[in-house]
Write a protein that holds these residues in place. Structure first.
Motif, short mmCIF file in Angstrom:
data_model
loop_
_atom_site.label_atom_id
_atom_site.label_comp_id
_atom_site.label_asym_id
_atom_site.label_seq_id
_atom_site.Cartn_x
_atom_site.Cartn_y
_atom_site.Cartn_z
N SER A 329 0.83 -1.20 0.00
CA SER A 329 0.00 0.00 0.00
C SER A 329 0.87 1.26 0.00
CB SER A 329 -0.92 -0.02 1.23
OG SER A 329 -1.73 1.13 1.28
N ARG A 330 1.84 1.28 0.89
CA ARG A 330 2.75 2.44 0.96
C ARG A 330 3.56 2.57 -0.33
NH1 ARG A 330 3.40 -0.08 5.88
NH2 ARG A 330 5.48 -0.85 5.32
N LYS A 331 4.01 1.45 -0.85
CA LYS A 331 4.82 1.45 -2.09
C LYS A 331 4.09 2.14 -3.23
CE LYS A 331 6.37 -1.96 -5.55
NZ LYS A 331 6.49 -3.42 -5.81
N HIS A 332 2.79 1.92 -3.33
CA HIS A 332 2.04 2.44 -4.47
C HIS A 332 1.35 3.77 -4.20
CE1 HIS A 332 2.89 -1.02 -6.93
NE2 HIS A 332 2.54 -1.82 -5.94
N GLY A 333 1.59 4.36 -3.00
CA GLY A 333 1.14 5.73 -2.76
C GLY A 333 -0.13 5.89 -1.95
N PHE A 334 -0.57 4.83 -1.27
CA PHE A 334 -1.75 4.94 -0.41
C PHE A 334 -1.32 5.21 1.03
CE2 PHE A 334 -3.01 2.15 -3.92
CZ PHE A 334 -4.16 2.79 -4.37
N GLN A 335 -2.09 6.04 1.71
CA GLN A 335 -1.81 6.36 3.10
C GLN A 335 -3.13 6.57 3.84
OE1 GLN A 335 0.63 9.85 2.84
NE2 GLN A 335 -0.85 10.96 1.61
N PRO A 336 -3.15 6.30 5.15
CA PRO A 336 -4.39 6.44 5.89
C PRO A 336 -4.86 7.88 6.00
CG PRO A 336 -2.57 6.02 7.39
CD PRO A 336 -2.03 5.84 6.01
N LEU A 337 -6.16 8.08 5.88
CA LEU A 337 -6.74 9.41 6.13
C LEU A 337 -6.57 9.72 7.60
CD1 LEU A 337 -8.53 11.77 5.04
CD2 LEU A 337 -10.49 10.46 5.88
N LEU A 338 -6.02 10.91 7.88
CA LEU A 338 -5.79 11.33 9.26
C LEU A 338 -6.56 12.60 9.56
CD1 LEU A 338 -1.97 10.52 9.49
CD2 LEU A 338 -3.85 9.20 10.46
N LEU A 339 -6.42 13.08 10.78
CA LEU A 339 -7.10 14.30 11.20
C LEU A 339 -6.50 15.50 10.50
CD1 LEU A 339 -7.07 13.44 15.00
CD2 LEU A 339 -9.11 13.47 13.57
N LEU A 340 -7.32 16.50 10.28
CA LEU A 340 -6.79 17.76 9.76
C LEU A 340 -5.88 18.39 10.79
CD1 LEU A 340 -10.04 19.26 8.20
CD2 LEU A 340 -8.15 18.18 7.00
N ASP A 341 -4.87 19.12 10.32
CA ASP A 341 -3.97 19.77 11.25
C ASP A 341 -4.73 20.71 12.16
OD1 ASP A 341 -1.81 18.50 10.12
OD2 ASP A 341 -1.39 20.12 8.71
N LYS A 342 -4.43 20.64 13.44
CA LYS A 342 -5.14 21.48 14.42
C LYS A 342 -4.39 22.77 14.64
CE LYS A 342 -7.42 17.71 16.83
NZ LYS A 342 -8.77 18.14 16.60
#
Length: 342
Positions: A329-342
């Protein structure tokens, strides 16, 4: 070529999307009509990896709706999933992900016993639930989301609601193996399965939902929310991180509090724009970049040429396979959706 089998969140949503896609014969029809509507390939997809490789795929709209999950209409729901799988196979798609309720219907009603669909003999090696990648992404959201809001996971209590399900059990195994989480709370309806999971993990406290939510620093929600049940901010610990892995997402509207952070669980962001329109129709905030992790699994399998049912069967997700799909997943450019910067 990869495929995605999906569905919309409600009859109202389906009618709206039918109008947008140019299917006037579907737009004003009620549930009985949708129960008989055939699956349709409604989108052509192009995805480019960080490696530079480009793959193509198709989106199959199953025309299944959650309103069909009743005793009166369950046969229609089953028929929808099987027909969509046959449609994908007839289109010569090499690997197809069963999105949303598609995999739940398939597993809960033992559809592997229905190999013959009219003139198509289903080859189950061509299909994946996508649940291994979803479980992996949710675990990354737990770890990285906790860091974002200052929760020390080594001192944290994590409640997994839906712990005995396919995704939930995978999340529990990964957290138990790869983190030093202090307390793991197991929440589900089936006591026998809870006991089995607790024995497998060698830890974990089995609690009713209300008690678990009041104690948890982090809540991983991978269960269907029982009809009529609402979760209030007052019932939750503060601060608290909620990973909402349900579909459709429902915590944003129910829980609003400055000390409670809510992440849309099981959603990934791709590093490059994806050429498609379907994520706009399901109201993703950044539709050319964001998608369900189960769908991303099919793309990853296509990139890697792993033409196999990578995720299949109930409660068979292993930590080894989660880490394997996570690396790809990381190799092909996928990453987990995270919180917006606070």
């Amino acid at each position: 070529m990869f495929g995605l089998i999906g569905h919309l969140t409600s009859l109202e949503h389906a009618q709206k999307v039918a109008k947008q896609l140019g299917y006037p014969e579907y737009h004003e029809q009620g549930l009985d009509f949708w129960c008989s509507a055939p699956p349709q390939i409604v989108d052509e997809i192009k995805v480019t990896s960080l490696t530079g490789e480009t793959i193509t795929g198709k989106y199959v709209e199953s025309c299944f709706l959650p309103e069909m999950l009743t005793q009166r209409r369950i046969k229609a729901a089953i028929r929808k999933i099987l027909n969509a799988m046959a449609q994908a196979q007839k289109a010569n798609i090499d690997i197809t992900a069963l999105g949303g309720f598609s995999s739940i219907v398939f597993e809960n009603f033992n559809l592997q016993n229905n190999r013959q669909v009219r003139n198509v003999e289903l080859d189950f090696r061509r299909f994946t639930t996508g649940n291994t990648h979803t479980a992996y992404i949710i675990c990354q959201q737990v770890v990285q989301g906790a860091q974002q809001i200052g929760i020390d996971i080594s001192q944290a209590t994590i409640a997994v609601c839906g712990a005995t399900g396919d995704i939930g059990s995978g999340v529990c195994r990964w957290l138990n193996t790869n983190t030093a989480v202090k307390n793991l709370l197991l929440v589900a309806r089936n006591q026998e399965r809870l006991d089995t999971l607790q024995s497998e993990l060698g830890r974990g406290k089995i609690l009713p939902m209300d008690e678990a939510l009041s104690q948890a620093d982090i809540v991983v929600w991978v269960a269907s929310l029982p009809k009529g049940v609402e979760i209030s901010a007052e019932a939750l610990k503060k601060p608290c991180l909620i990973i909402d892995g349900g579909y459709p997402k429902n915590f944003d509207s129910q829980v609003q509090h400055p000390e409670i952070a809510i992440l849309k669980g099981g959603i990934v962001e791709h590093s490059l724009d994806i050429e498609w329109k379907i994520m706009e129709l399901v109201n993703m905030e950044t539709p050319n970049r964001q998608l369900f992790a189960c769908f991303a699994e099919a793309m990853i399998l296509e990139f890697e040429k792993w033409y196999t049912n990578f995720s299949w069967g109930r409660n068979e997700i292993t930590v080894t396979k989660m880490d394997q799909i996570g690396e790809a997943s990381r190799k092909h450019g996928f990453q987990p959706l995270l919180l917006l910067d606070k």
